[in-house]
Design a protein around this motif. Structure first.
Motif, short mmCIF file in Angstrom:
data_model
loop_
_atom_site.label_atom_id
_atom_site.label_comp_id
_atom_site.label_asym_id
_atom_site.label_seq_id
_atom_site.Cartn_x
_atom_site.Cartn_y
_atom_site.Cartn_z
N GLN A 129 -10.10 10.86 15.80
CA GLN A 129 -11.51 10.98 15.44
C GLN A 129 -12.35 10.74 16.69
N TYR A 152 -10.09 5.55 18.66
CA TYR A 152 -11.02 6.69 18.71
C TYR A 152 -10.92 7.43 20.03
N ASN A 442 -17.00 1.49 13.23
CA ASN A 442 -15.68 1.73 12.64
C ASN A 442 -15.78 1.69 11.11
#
Ligand SMILES: Cc1cc2nc3c(=O)[nH]c(=O)nc-3n(C[C@H](O)[C@H](O)[C@H](O)COP(=O)(O)OP(=O)(O)OC[C@H]3O[C@@H](n4cnc5c(N)ncnc54)[C@H](O)[C@@H]3O)c2cc1C
Length: 450
Positions: A129, A152, A442
């Motif tokens: 992501q 990430y 998050n």
């Protein structure tokens, strides 16, 4: 810690404090009481486990000490040099009540420098992501580190042609060598953080595009407070009157001190007035001295005890012959053919304490004029308005700071922290904001996906 001697250092841009030797570090570490409830840890905005890393120094295991610091602080060599420790960790050290506190900053610098060339083994499980960060200052770098550790895919977009924010363009080489900033940033690159330079978010690419075209799940804005505050007095637009940010950027980033190797000279002349009393003013004054100015005056409207700069910067400036002219407030610049040659100051006296806890300066209607060749205005900064002007839904306050609740801005999925939210503050507070914001980012992304 030994320093370069004042008579030598005013002729070069090399670092002033020379750092601890191993023996000095061991001796200083041996003073730590290893308190059961250490007050230094909560006093650190990124909660470095201070007694633990000092214990590792005592055991002569510098690698372990580095590992402990790096868990919480992605820029230890930098923080060891520039943090206002006397107001934070060292200010809370119990030893400070009767003796001098442990020199936590100097020990952090020692261990941080030890670890500069080693790469920590950090296991990162990619979660596929994407998130984007606006600005590569301490807030952005700290957010990048925390988000990358969570898996990430992180890209930092930086408006300038080099990374680090104020660490790169503001704080001078003699306080923070740029090679150290580069090494700390290179470590983040090794962890897989991507960096894009010359990207002005809001101009080169918009926040909407970062979501819709680049497929980011969330954005962190750490764009700092780079817009100088003006005095708003007559003559401020004369040639020879600089704003500190511009002045320091021309030296640090454009290397004007290295003319003609770098073709960007800057003229200061013999007599330089620096207006302000914070770290930025000290940096500007000490830089002007190194550029060859004979007399550098700090013009400050309060007294010596009210100076907001770090203690160390004030004493280094004094040692270098910077002349503190206190209780003076510039009310006009005078010039010849639009080139500044004088500053007119009103003499001030101190009144009652104001909300900041400092005595309010009051004008006495008596004036003095000082001959100058240049002036550097250093009375504060606010956020650059490019981003807020081009991002209509982004709520800001009357000072142009981004309004947040738990780091969330008025735009869903857009978070912010550091100077762009707090106004001009400190490296470690910006880092603390970047770190804490990652928790909310998050959480936001995971809730959106579930
Ligand atoms: C000269 C000076 C000396 C200082 N000395 C100290 C000190 O000794 N100790 C201390 O603790 N603090 C010090 N400070 C304060 C400290 O440096 C700042 O509080 C800190 O850097 C703030 O971090 P930040 O990440 O919020 O912003 P910054 O460091 O300002 O970084 C923001 C970055 O965002 C970039 N940016 C802005 N707009 C955009 C955009 N639209 N798109 C892409 N990028 C963008 C900027 O170019 C910049 O690189 C000093 C500040 C200055 C100016």
């Amino acid at each position: 810690m030994h320093n370069q001697s004042p008579s030598k250092r005013i002729h070069n841009f090399d670092e002033v404090p020379l750092g601890y030797t191993k023996d000095q570090a061991l001796l200083e570490a041996s003073r730590c009481l290893d308190c059961k409830n250490p007050l230094c840890v909560p006093a650190c905005p990124v909660a470095v486990q201070i007694p633990e890393f000092i214990k590792a120094i005592k055991e002569e295991d510098m690698e372990k000490g580095y590992k402990i610091i790096y868990q919480d602080n992605v820029l230890p060599s930098i923080c060891g040099r520039v943090c206002p420790q006397e107001k934070q960790c060292e200010g809370a050290c119990i030893l400070g009540k009767k003796h001098s506190p442990i020199a936590i900053g100097a020990l952090e610098r020692y261990v941080g420098d030890f670890g500069l060339s080693s790469q920590q083994e950090i296991t990162i499980t990619d979660n596929h992501q994407k998130i984007a960060i606006v600005g590569s200052g301490p807030a952005g770098l700290s957010n990048a580190y925390s988000m990358r550790k969570l898996g990430y895919n992180v890209t930092i977009y930086e408006a300038l042609h080099d990374f680090g924010g104020v660490l790169q363009y503001g704080i001078p080489e003699f306080r923070l060598p740029k090679a150290i900033v580069k090494q700390e940033i290179d470590k983040l690159k090794t962890l897989g953080v991507h960096f894009e330079k010359n990207s002005v978010i809001g101009k080169t690419i918009t926040i909407d595009q970062l979501f819709n075209e680049k497929d980011n799940q969330a954005i962190f804005i750490g764009s700092g407070a780079g817009l100088p505050r003006a005095l708003n007095v007559p003559g401020e637009n004369f040639s020879g009157v600089y704003y500190a940010n511009e002045f320091l950027t021309r030296v640090n980033l454009m290397k004007s001190n290295d003319f003609p190797h770098h073709t960007t000279p800057i003229k200061v002349g013999n007599n330089v007035a620096v207006i302000g009393g914070g770290n930025v003013a000290m940096d500007a004054a000490r830089t002007a001295k190194r550029l060859g100015a004979k007399n550098v005056f700090i013009l400050y409207r309060r007294d010596m005890t009210s100076l907001p700069a770090r203690k160390e910067e004030i004493s280094h400036a004094e040692e270098e012959g910077i002349d503190f002219r206190l209780l003076l407030n510039p009310v006009a610049f005078k010039g010849n053919n639009y080139i500044v040659n004088q500053v007119v100051c009103e003499t001030m006296k101190l009144g009652e304490k104001d909300a900041s806890g400092r005595h309010r300066p009051i004008g006495t209607k008596t004036y003095q004029t000082i001959d100058i060749d240049s002036a550097i205005v250093s009375i504060g900064q606010s956020p650059n308005p490019i981003l807020s002007r081009t991002t209509k839904q982004l709520e800001t306050d009357q000072w142009g700071r981004i309004v947040t609740h738990d780091y969330q801005t008025s735009i869903p999925g857009v978070f912010a922290g550091g100077d762009v939210v707090s106004g001009a503050a400190t490296v470690i507070l910006a880092m603390g904001a970047g770190k804490d914001a990652s928790i909310y980012m998050n959480q936001y992304i995971q809730e959106k996906r579930s």
